[in-house]
Structure formats: C-alpha cells, structure tokens
Design a protein around this motif. Structure first.
Motif, short mmCIF file in Angstrom:
data_model
loop_
_atom_site.label_atom_id
_atom_site.label_comp_id
_atom_site.label_asym_id
_atom_site.label_seq_id
_atom_site.Cartn_x
_atom_site.Cartn_y
_atom_site.Cartn_z
N ASP A 117 1.04 -1.16 0.01
CA ASP A 117 -0.08 -0.06 0.15
C ASP A 117 0.95 1.28 0.07
O ASP A 117 0.45 2.51 -0.34
CB ASP A 117 -0.92 -0.07 1.34
N GLN A 118 1.90 1.04 0.34
CA GLN A 118 2.90 2.29 0.48
C GLN A 118 3.78 2.44 -0.77
O GLN A 118 4.46 3.25 -0.79
CB GLN A 118 4.01 2.28 1.49
N GLY A 119 3.67 1.40 -1.74
CA GLY A 119 4.10 1.49 -3.13
C GLY A 119 5.68 1.03 -3.23
O GLY A 119 6.14 1.04 -4.00
N GLN A 144 13.80 2.55 -17.48
CA GLN A 144 12.55 2.72 -16.97
C GLN A 144 11.72 4.17 -16.63
O GLN A 144 10.61 4.18 -16.11
CB GLN A 144 12.38 2.15 -15.44
N ASP A 145 12.34 5.08 -17.45
CA ASP A 145 11.94 6.45 -17.22
C ASP A 145 10.55 6.67 -17.85
O ASP A 145 9.62 7.28 -17.30
CB ASP A 145 12.81 7.39 -17.73
N GLN A 146 10.30 5.69 -18.82
CA GLN A 146 8.99 6.10 -19.53
C GLN A 146 7.82 5.08 -19.01
O GLN A 146 6.77 5.14 -19.55
CB GLN A 146 9.02 5.84 -21.08
N LEU A 147 8.31 4.29 -17.93
CA LEU A 147 7.24 3.22 -17.52
C LEU A 147 6.32 3.88 -16.58
O LEU A 147 6.49 5.06 -15.93
CB LEU A 147 8.06 2.10 -16.93
N PRO A 148 4.99 3.47 -16.45
CA PRO A 148 4.13 3.95 -15.32
C PRO A 148 5.04 3.76 -14.03
O PRO A 148 5.75 2.76 -13.79
CB PRO A 148 3.01 3.00 -15.49
N ALA A 149 4.64 4.70 -13.24
CA ALA A 149 5.15 4.54 -11.62
C ALA A 149 5.08 3.01 -11.15
O ALA A 149 6.04 2.43 -10.59
CB ALA A 149 4.73 5.45 -10.66
N GLY A 150 4.01 2.45 -11.24
CA GLY A 150 3.88 1.14 -10.71
C GLY A 150 4.44 0.00 -11.44
O GLY A 150 4.71 -1.23 -10.92
N GLN A 151 5.26 0.37 -12.57
CA GLN A 151 6.06 -0.94 -13.23
C GLN A 151 7.49 -0.42 -12.81
O GLN A 151 8.48 -0.96 -13.43
CB GLN A 151 5.73 -0.84 -14.52
N ARG A 152 7.96 0.51 -12.14
CA ARG A 152 9.23 0.92 -11.78
C ARG A 152 10.20 0.27 -10.61
O ARG A 152 9.23 -0.17 -9.57
CB ARG A 152 9.43 2.29 -11.86
N GLY A 153 11.25 0.08 -10.70
CA GLY A 153 11.74 -0.48 -9.44
C GLY A 153 12.05 -1.90 -9.44
O GLY A 153 12.96 -2.75 -8.89
#
Length: 557
Positions: free
Chosen positions: A305-307, A490-499
């Motif tokens: 939930d905190q990402g 990953q700069d162009q990926l949605p935030a939920g797909q980064r990391g």
C-alpha cells in the motif's frame, strides 16, 4: 585464432552487435560505476537468484553503498555448478557453464578480480584436445587438425565461412567489433536484424549459395559435427540472429575453462571482502551482509500500500525493498513466483512467457588417470580422443587434471531431442548407454575398467529452479528479446512498473554465455543506481547514459 592486434588496440570483446556499449571499459574505469546520494547508503535492495548475474549485481551495488539482500531457491552459483566426485580430492564435473570465450571481457574482469586461473578448453580439433575422433554413420576419422580430415569436412567448413561472408558481411562486421566502431557495427547489423529475425539457422545454411553448390550430406555433416565447439543441428530451428551473434563475437572460439571449477567465480563474488567501498567498512562481503547465507526462495512479488516492492519467501517472511532485481529464468515468474500482474506490461509478459528454453544433458565419470593419452601400439594414435558422433553420446570430452591426478570424462553432452532420450534414466543407466556407444567407436579400449566412484549427471530441464538449460530464440523472437533486454530503461514506464529489474543470460542477446549474465546484470546495476537518484561519472557513462544513441533497433509490429 592468433592475436593480430596492434600494441594499442583493445582486446576483442563481445561489443554489441545489438547494443554497442563497452562494458569492460565501464568496469575498469577508475571513477567506478557510479555514485548514490549519501541518504541512500545502506538502502536494502533485493536480488532474486544467487547465480552469476545476481552476484555481480550484489557485488557492484554493495560497492556503491547499498545493502543487497540475496534470495536463492536452490544452490548458490546458478548454472555455474561444479560438482565434486565423491571421495575425490576436489575433482569436479562441470554441470553447467564450462567453456568461456576470451571475448567475454566483462566475465573475465571478475575472473581476474577473484584470482582464478584458466586453461584452454579441449574443443574438437584444438591443441588442447590433443586429438579428435569424428564418427558418423559408422565411419571413423582421427585428426589433430582440420587439415587431417577428408576433403568433405574441409568443404563444409569453407562453405560455412563463405555463407557468413556472403549473407552477413561477416569480416566487415567482425572488424567493426574489433575496432569498437559502434556506428559501423550498427550500419551492418541493423539491416541483418530485419533480414534474418524470422528465418532459421537451417534456412541460412540451406539457402546459401555455398551450400547449394554442395550436397545434402555436407549440410548433414555440418549439423552433426560443425566446427569449433561441435555439432550445430540442435540449433537449426533457432533464429539465425542468435547464431550470427555467437559467430561474430567469437563466442565459439578461443574458449577456456576455469581451473578448479567455474563455481568458484560466484562463490568468490559472494565471499570476497571489499577493499575500498562507500559506506561499508573494509572487509565487508555479500556473505557478511546476508548473515552467512542467502534467504530462501521467493514465492510472491507484489507492491504494498505504500508503493514498495514486497517479497514473500518460502517460509512466509515478508520484506519490502526500494528496488528488486530478478535474475531467475523468466518462466519462474509465472510458475514458481506469484508475481503481481501489473508489475510488468502485457507486452513484456508476452515476451517473458514466450521465452523458449533448450534441453541439455551431461554425464560425467572420474577415471583412475588420463589413460586416453596412451598410444595405440599399432597406429601410434591416442587410444581415445575428444569424440563427435551421431550416436547417443554426441560429444565426449576428456579432461586431464594433471600428473598423478584422476582424469574426468564427460561421456555425453547432448541437446534437445538427444537430451530428452535420457531424461527418464538414472546416472548408472546413462553411463551404461554411453559406454555401449563409445565401445563401438573404440572397440579395443576397456573404458569401464578405468572408471572410479559414482557418475555425475544433470538434465537442466528437470530442475524446477531452471526448467531448461538456456534460452534458444525462435524466428520472430527479436521483439520479445528487445522488450526484456530494454526493461532496465524505466523512465517511460508507469510508476507502478518501476523499481523491478530483470537480469540474467536469458534476457540477454547471448543466451548460454556467461557474458550475457554479466552484461544484463550491469544494466540492472545502472537501472537501480538511476532509480535511487544516483549518477555515473561524466568520464565514465554507463549503459543507460548511452542507450538512446546505440540502443537495439526497433522493428515494426
């Protein structure tokens, strides 16, 4: 191949051809791979898989001041697996990677760093092999070099060289790689991607003018015997691009083995204390940071939930991380690990699921001594040789461990359908079948009398942590490979797909070669560095800094 470099020319390296970045230069630069903000020092980053890719990631991220937390479902080392014969004094069988081309400059950076030594691998028709026997359709040929074989074999070798030259501008491409001329490499390679992505290796052979002038028998011999590392027929259905990469980057020549076993390399990276590092005191090792051993297998990856990315291991323990690198074979992300679907795009899931793994089986025995060097009193030939055959064994390799030491024989090294033939059989049955096949080639050699101890065997496709030896891309798989290899940007990926980053030789352009594991690991290291707000030195840009200039070509959908 002799070294014709000038004194100032860099050694030939696996430089591209898809992404023309000099990983060995990046590794060796005194500025290091990059710097993180001090606020990130000690940040925990998870690495799934303690094979070569995972431990390269861990080693380099630890040097930057991060805290790698390593998870491993099986045995540390991955497919660099050196099994010791029972009761022996460290006599080993190389169940995974065993021959490493000198063009793998990133790989050898770590070999040298860990103080390991190498020796030429006894490939067919090389000085290290001593002698080679080729036996096809019951006809036997003894040779020390290609010129000792009948004209048929020399015609096959010449035809393949001609096909590479005519259909792939081979000499010009290899010279551009030698010179590390990125623009010249891309100018030749990118059109080849368009021409050959959807065509097989066999198509390349059969449609070439050189082989069309010869008989089917020539193509058959090429498949059974090949030149350099052995037969090529198990690769005939693969995309020709995959084979071109192997040839043009010299992966199939000047190969060495690691004395004492390849597994020493991942073990060395795991145990090696840091001499100079950011944040950590001198003497810190990955082993120390992980309290002596990796965490158990990962069973779930999800975003909390905190990402944060959260891993659940096989004992139910959960921990969240700033970044995660997964180095396991891609199928395991759906079969062994419950991976939250929205962590990857659907096109990337397609690529991960479409990965096709090749089967591989090896069977080893230890012998009382390297008896194969004994001379036949009638012929003066070695009583046994490195052997290529159309029989069940396919490839038989002989390893001399030195004076007053036992010998090691890889009785059988087989691929695909030949590997599947022995899949249900135990080690003793595999040895029995191999000895029966070799007896027909060497009727006067009592090989069984020299065997000591228990045999060692492997079928990588039956290992639940691997499901196959390595990727073998089919025609049309270039787009899939590009998606996986490019994922660290990953700069162009949605935030939920980064990391969450991918690494390992099965997302590389050179599956089955350890250099692919090293290069994709270094891509992931750059990705994590960038993700956590770090940067490279201006004089030593990393793969992500050079990406938009030299990235792999994009094919239309």
């Amino acid at each position: 191949m002799s070294d014709t470099r000038s004194p100032h020319q860099k050694p030939f390296a696996l430089f591209g051809p898809d992404f023309t970045f000099a990983y060995d230069d990046w590794l060796q630069h005194p500025a290091g791979l990059g710097q993180l903000p001090p606020t990130q020092h000690g940040t925990r980053v998870a690495i799934i898989g303690a094979g070569l890719a995972g431990l390269v990631c861990g080693h380099e991220l630890m040097k930057m001041g991060l805290h790698p937390v390593v998870y491993e479902a099986g045995r540390l080392g991955g497919r660099l697996r050196s099994a010791v014969f029972d009761g022996s004094d460290g006599v080993i069988a190389e169940l995974g990677g065993m021959r490493f081309p000198r063009s793998s400059r990133g790989f050898y950076h770590y070999v040298e760093q860990t103080g390991l030594h190498t020796a030429p691998f006894p490939n067919p028709l090389t000085e290290a092999a001593g002698s080679t026997v080729i036996e096809l359709e019951g006809e036997r040929f003894y040779a020390r070099r290609l010129s000792d074989l009948p004209p048929l074999f020399q015609q096959v070798a010449a035809a393949y060289d001609q096909a590479l030259e005519e259909q792939a501008s081979f000499s010009a491409l290899q010279e551009a790689i030698q010179q590390r001329d990125a623009a010249a490499v891309k100018a030749i390679w990118n059109p080849l991607v368009k021409d050959w992505d959807e065509r097989t290796f066999y198509d390349f052979i059969a449609s070439s003018r050189a082989f069309q002038q010869l008989s089917f028998r020539h193509r058959e011999v090429f498949g059974q015997v090949g030149f350099g590392t052995g037969g090529w027929d198990s690769d005939f259905p693969n995309s020709m691009l995959e084979i071109l990469r192997v040839n043009v980057t010299r992966c199939d020549e000047d190969q060495h083995l690691i004395i004492g076993g390849a597994e020493q390399l991942p073990q060395g990276l795991w145990q090696q204390p840091l001499q100079q590092a950011v944040h950590w005191p001198p003497g810190t090792s990955l082993q120390q940071l992980n309290q002596g051993a990796p965490r158990p297998a990962v069973r779930r990856i999800h975003r909390n939930d905190q990402g944060q990315l959260t891993l659940t291991d096989s004992r139910g323990h959960q921990e969240s991380f700033a970044a995660v690198i997964t180095t396991c074979q891609s199928w395991l992300l759906t079969t062994a690990i419950d991976t939250e679907e929205n962590l990857f795009s659907q096109p990337l899931w397609m690529a991960l699921d479409r990965t096709r793994y090749m089967q591989s089986a090896k069977t080893f025995v230890m012998t009382d001594r390297p008896f194969w060097k004994d001379k036949n009193p009638q012929t003066g030939e070695d009583c046994m040789s490195m052997t290529l055959t159309d029989r069940l064994t396919r490839g038989t390799y002989l390893f001399d461990q030195g004076d007053n030491r036992p010998g090691v024989i890889c009785l059988s090294y087989a691929w695909m359908s030949d590997a599947l033939k022995v899949l249900p059989l135990d080690a003793e049955k595999r040895v029995e079948l191999a000895l029966a096949a070799l007896k027909k080639i060497y009727p006067d050699v009592d090989l069984a009398s020299h065997i000591r101890g228990n045999p060692i065997t492997v079928s990588w496709e039956s290992d639940p942590n691997f499901l196959g030896a390595f990727k073998g891309a089919l025609p049309g798989h270039y787009r899939y490979n590009q998606r996986m290899y490019s994922h660290f940007m990953q700069d162009q990926l949605p935030a939920g797909q980064r990391g969450l980053f991918l690494a390992g030789d099965d997302i590389s352009w050179t599956p089955a070669w350890a250099e692919g594991a090293v290069q994709t690991a270094l891509n992931a290291v750059w990705g994590v560095l960038h993700h956590l707000g770090g940067h490279t030195h201006p004089d030593n840009p990393g793969p992500g800094d050079c990406w938009h200039t030299w990235q792999p070509i994009t094919l239309d959908n």
